[in-house]
Design an enzyme around this catalytic site. Structure first.
Site, PDB file in Angstrom:
ATOM      1  N   GLU A   1       0.881  -1.157   0.000  1.00 52.72           N
ATOM      2  CA  GLU A   1       0.000   0.000   0.000  1.00 52.72           C
ATOM      3  C   GLU A   1       0.925   1.215   0.000  1.00 52.72           C
ATOM      4  O   GLU A   1       1.806   1.311   0.865  1.00 52.72           O
ATOM      5  CB  GLU A   1      -0.858  -0.035   1.269  1.00 52.72           C
ATOM      6  CG  GLU A   1      -2.049   0.855   1.171  1.00 52.72           C
ATOM      7  CD  GLU A   1      -2.789   0.982   2.494  1.00 52.72           C
ATOM      8  OE1 GLU A   1      -2.739   0.058   3.325  1.00 52.72           O
ATOM      9  OE2 GLU A   1      -3.410   2.041   2.677  1.00 52.72           O
TER      10      GLU A   1
ATOM     11  N   ARG B   1       5.231 -12.513   9.976  1.00 53.68           N
ATOM     12  CA  ARG B   1       5.979 -11.317   9.612  1.00 53.68           C
ATOM     13  C   ARG B   1       7.336 -11.323  10.298  1.00 53.68           C
ATOM     14  O   ARG B   1       7.515 -11.896  11.355  1.00 53.68           O
ATOM     15  CB  ARG B   1       5.288 -10.007   9.990  1.00 53.68           C
ATOM     16  CG  ARG B   1       3.909 -10.045  10.394  1.00 53.68           C
ATOM     17  CD  ARG B   1       3.362  -8.751  10.994  1.00 53.68           C
ATOM     18  NE  ARG B   1       3.841  -7.517  10.463  1.00 53.68           N
ATOM     19  CZ  ARG B   1       3.216  -6.833   9.504  1.00 53.68           C
ATOM     20  NH1 ARG B   1       2.121  -7.283   8.955  1.00 53.68           N
ATOM     21  NH2 ARG B   1       3.685  -5.671   9.114  1.00 53.68           N
TER      22      ARG B   1
ATOM     23  N   LYS C   1       4.689   0.310   9.542  1.00 49.14           N
ATOM     24  CA  LYS C   1       4.723   1.570   8.819  1.00 49.14           C
ATOM     25  C   LYS C   1       4.133   2.711   9.644  1.00 49.14           C
ATOM     26  O   LYS C   1       4.611   3.834   9.595  1.00 49.14           O
ATOM     27  CB  LYS C   1       3.971   1.427   7.493  1.00 49.14           C
ATOM     28  CG  LYS C   1       4.645   0.431   6.574  1.00 49.14           C
ATOM     29  CD  LYS C   1       4.195   0.565   5.146  1.00 49.14           C
ATOM     30  CE  LYS C   1       2.803   0.054   4.937  1.00 49.14           C
ATOM     31  NZ  LYS C   1       2.499  -0.118   3.499  1.00 49.14           N
TER      32      LYS C   1
HETATM   33  P1  ATP Z   1       2.991  -2.535   8.275  1.00 48.35           P
HETATM   34  O1  ATP Z   1       2.078  -3.479   8.982  1.00 48.35           O
HETATM   35  O2  ATP Z   1       4.422  -2.653   8.601  1.00 48.35           O
HETATM   36  O3  ATP Z   1       2.536  -1.139   8.394  1.00 48.35           O
HETATM   37  P2  ATP Z   1       1.766  -3.469   5.922  1.00 48.35           P
HETATM   38  O4  ATP Z   1       1.613  -4.920   6.048  1.00 48.35           O
HETATM   39  O5  ATP Z   1       0.561  -2.656   6.155  1.00 48.35           O
HETATM   40  O6  ATP Z   1       2.976  -2.968   6.755  1.00 48.35           O
HETATM   41  P3  ATP Z   1       1.783  -3.463   3.097  1.00 48.35           P
HETATM   42  O7  ATP Z   1       2.110  -2.347   2.195  1.00 48.35           O
HETATM   43  O8  ATP Z   1       0.373  -3.893   3.182  1.00 48.35           O
HETATM   44  O9  ATP Z   1       2.331  -3.089   4.520  1.00 48.35           O
HETATM   45  O10 ATP Z   1       2.726  -4.703   2.827  1.00 48.35           O
HETATM   46  C1  ATP Z   1       2.956  -5.254   1.579  1.00 48.35           C
HETATM   47  C2  ATP Z   1       3.315  -6.704   1.757  1.00 48.35           C
HETATM   48  O11 ATP Z   1       4.444  -6.851   2.612  1.00 48.35           O
HETATM   49  C3  ATP Z   1       2.188  -7.490   2.376  1.00 48.35           C
HETATM   50  O12 ATP Z   1       1.995  -8.644   1.624  1.00 48.35           O
HETATM   51  C4  ATP Z   1       2.670  -7.818   3.752  1.00 48.35           C
HETATM   52  O13 ATP Z   1       2.162  -9.041   4.149  1.00 48.35           O
HETATM   53  C5  ATP Z   1       4.188  -7.818   3.605  1.00 48.35           C
HETATM   54  N1  ATP Z   1       4.827  -7.426   4.847  1.00 48.35           N
HETATM   55  C6  ATP Z   1       4.582  -6.321   5.565  1.00 48.35           C
HETATM   56  N2  ATP Z   1       5.307  -6.298   6.692  1.00 48.35           N
HETATM   57  C7  ATP Z   1       6.052  -7.431   6.701  1.00 48.35           C
HETATM   58  C8  ATP Z   1       6.997  -7.991   7.607  1.00 48.35           C
HETATM   59  N3  ATP Z   1       7.330  -7.376   8.753  1.00 48.35           N
HETATM   60  N4  ATP Z   1       7.552  -9.180   7.291  1.00 48.35           N
HETATM   61  C9  ATP Z   1       7.231  -9.797   6.158  1.00 48.35           C
HETATM   62  N5  ATP Z   1       6.346  -9.323   5.259  1.00 48.35           N
HETATM   63  C10 ATP Z   1       5.757  -8.154   5.515  1.00 48.35           C
HETATM   64 MG    MG Z   2      -1.045  -4.083   5.228  1.00 48.62          MG
END
Ligand code: ATP
Ligand code: MG
Length: 597
Positions: free
Chosen positions: A52, A285, A295
């Site tokens: 996102e 994660r 984020k």
């Molecule tokens: P955050 O929770 O850190 O704010 P997010 O999951 O909302 O991040 P996205 O932009 O939705 O961020 O993430 C894109 C992809 O990266 C998703 O498929 C998510 O599952 C993966 N992802 C996000 N954080 C991690 C992590 N800490 N380890 C592994 N994969 C991750």
């Molecule tokens: Mg997300």
């Protein structure tokens, strides 16, 4: 090809000793994909990374990127980059550009497959009408607060968490005609923001909250960075995500564990629409000690000015660690070693640093840099004389060759390498003591000059001309070798020393009512000015990495100006992880002694 039967990472989330030169990783996700191919469930592999665009990417994302891209590569498949841009209020082109930079830097190539959920807004809208016509979606006039209250929030009952059933919305049984009419008028902009939603009609008593008539569309009079003012209703992430994967023909939708509960909903949508159905696979994660990796939290650090920006070298963002000097090879090695797991865990940052040192040790040219200088005068060395000594660029790789380092009567050495009253165990320079100046001569300390406050401003020594190159012909030994820089030749530099951003391994673990910001390390950045570097470092370009002998690995920062290089310390030389591993290995033995079998 034969594949070992057991996954490389055990489900407890402990680090499995995966040899870093192993050609193809083995894990439960790859097992599933292989099974799918063998069973003919899919005849190809197509993955994607779906960020996102509401922040910069962090190391956790690197794991997701390398996993998806790596799998596509290994199975001869395709990899898409897709922005799930459904929330115009939080998203921007700046983030899109930053994410593309980071994914490219990691080496994941999406070729011409750069997609946006917003490209599918019209299709998603049409599908929503289809659900209305099928009688499984309705326009609801509850306010956001009423809506969330009537869904049935989990309540803590002592140790248990119970989720009472939700309450049907009074608008749930609107006719198809009325729903279509209202939904079209929502799109046309007839209603104020937040006044209505489109919801799926599933089951308000479902044990999974995601299935309790989730919202598909909300009214939002906001300009989208790609679609402009075309829309005033926006799909929810849940409504857009799975269908976007379907449209792109993704075979394996790999995501993190928080989406496990959403899978039944995604399945429900795809089944209702009767469209291509990817297989969703969840993994835990990545979390790292001494940092935060969400984020939302990173955004707070930036917005409140706790760091200098998204690319502050202390940040776990890819932009930050890249600026600091981390290599993509080290990140890839780290990701390979931790593997993927179903169990939540926090990985030790020491392992990441270990991978980094491993890589930099092989590649970083060695240089001499005096970070906190004091003047050393070689009193018996002729004034005005300059000698050039050959210095080895990389003991790990002879092809790096040698360079000339100028030596003269006045040198800089580290202040900490001299003690007037050496404590026991201090083997470096002290009055009467002889040490080696790297590549040059053995020198013996003959005295000091102090300023009125008593501080040593000059150390005096004599050199032994017979020890040219640093070795005594009579075979006498010295206990220390110091790095140095020639006073008339040295280049001045600024050096930024970084330490952990937080003082504790799990910064979010704070007592109720306390702010995790309190765990920030006040000494995470120390700026040294007036550092003295050997002359060739004056030419170094932003992004170049070096090992400063005895001091650590350093990278030229983008703030470098002609005549004033700025260096970031990437990581120190000491490998604490190796020590830590030693400790971990000891633990089971101790346990065995405590509980005899
Ligand atoms: P955050 O929770 O850190 O704010 P997010 O999951 O909302 O991040 P996205 O932009 O939705 O961020 O993430 C894109 C992809 O990266 C998703 O498929 C998510 O599952 C993966 N992802 C996000 N954080 C991690 C992590 N800490 N380890 C592994 N994969 C991750
Ligand atoms: Mg997300």
């Amino acid at each position: 090809m034969r594949w070992p039967a057991s996954p490389a990472t055990d489900p407890s989330g402990k680090i499995a000793p995966v040899p870093s030169d192993m050609a193809e990783p083995v894990d439960f996700i790859r097992e599933i994909i292989r099974d799918d191919l063998a069973a003919g469930r899919f005849d190809r592999v197509h993955t994607r990374f779906p960020p996102e665009p509401n922040a910069y990417l962090h190391i956790g994302h690197a794991q997701a990127i390398l996993l998806n891209y790596g799998i596509a590569q290994e199975f001869g498949g395709k990899f898409n980059l897709r922005f799930d841009d459904t929330n115009p209020e939080k998203e921007s082109e700046e983030y899109v550009a930053a994410i593309k930079r980071d994914v490219r830097w990691l080496g994941a190539d999406w070729e011409d497959r750069e997609f946006y959920a917003s490209d599918y807004f019209e299709q998603l809208y049409q599908w929503a009408e289809e659900l209305i016509r099928k009688g499984v979606a309705y326009v609801c006039d509850l306010s956001p607060e009423e809506l969330s209250r009537t869904r049935g929030q989990p309540i803590r009952d002592g140790e248990r968490i119970i989720t009472p059933p939700g309450v049907d919305s009074p608008y749930r049984n609107r006719s198809v005609e009325e729903n279509l009419d209202l939904f079209r008028r929502m799109r046309a902009g007839e209603f104020p923001e937040g006044s209505r939603t489109l919801r799926a009609k599933i089951d308000m008593a479902h044990p999974n909250l995601n299935m309790r008539d989730p919202v598909l569309y909300r009214i939002l009079h906001a300009r989208h960075h790609r679609t402009g003012d075309t829309w005033c209703i926006y799909p929810s992430y849940d409504w857009a995500h799975g269908q976007s994967d379907s449209i792109e023909g993704i075979t394996h939708s790999i995501c993190t564990l928080e989406f496990e509960n959403h899978r039944p909903l995604y399945d429900w949508f795809l089944d209702q629409l009767g469209v291509h159905h990817p297989r969703q696979i969840e993994f835990a994660r990545l979390n790292l000690t001494y940092t935060v990796m969400s984020k939302r939290l990173l955004l707070r650090l930036v917005q409140e000015g706790h760091v200098r920006g998204w690319d502050d070298p202390r940040m776990p963002t890819l932009a930050g660690i890249r600026r600091r000097g981390y290599t993509r090879e080290a990140i890839a090695d780290f990701v390979r070693r931790i593997g993927v797991s179903k169990a939540e865990s926090i990985r030790e940052i020491e392992l990441l640093e270990h991978c980094l040192r491993d890589d930099l040790n092989k590649r970083a040219p060695r240089r001499m840099a005096v970070l906190e200088p004091v003047r050393l005068v070689v009193t018996n060395y002729p004034e005005g004389k300059v000698e050039g000594f050959d210095a080895v660029n990389n003991p790990e790789d002879p092809s790096y060759g040698t360079r000339k380092v100028p030596f003269s009567r006045e040198l800089w050495i580290e202040e900490e390498d001299f003690r007037e009253d050496p404590p026991p165990g201090f083997f470096r320079l002290a009055p009467g003591r002889e040490v080696r100046l790297r590549y040059a001569y053995l020198v013996r300390c003959t005295g000091v000059v102090k300023d009125p406050s008593g501080r040593v401003v000059e150390v005096h020594c004599t050199y032994d001309p017979a020890t040219r190159g640093g070795d005594a012909p009579d075979g006498r030994k010295v206990k220390a070798t110091l790095h140095w820089a020639s006073v008339p030749h040295a280049v001045d530099a600024e050096v930024r020393l970084y330490d952990r951003l937080f003082t504790v391994p799990d910064p979010l673990d704070v007592p109720e009512g306390e702010d995790w910001i309190g765990n920030l390390n006040p000494d995470s950045l120390v700026v040294l000015r007036g550092c003295k570097l050997e002359p060739c470092l004056g030419e170094a370009q932003a992004g170049e990495r070096f090992q400063f002998e005895r001091k650590g690995y350093f990278c030229v920062d983008q703030d470098t100006r002609r005549g004033l290089p700025v260096f970031n310390r990437i990581v120190t030389l000491r490998d604490t992880w190796a020590k830590l591993q030693g400790k971990l290995e000891e633990r089971p033995r101790a346990t065995r002694r405590a509980w005899p079998t």
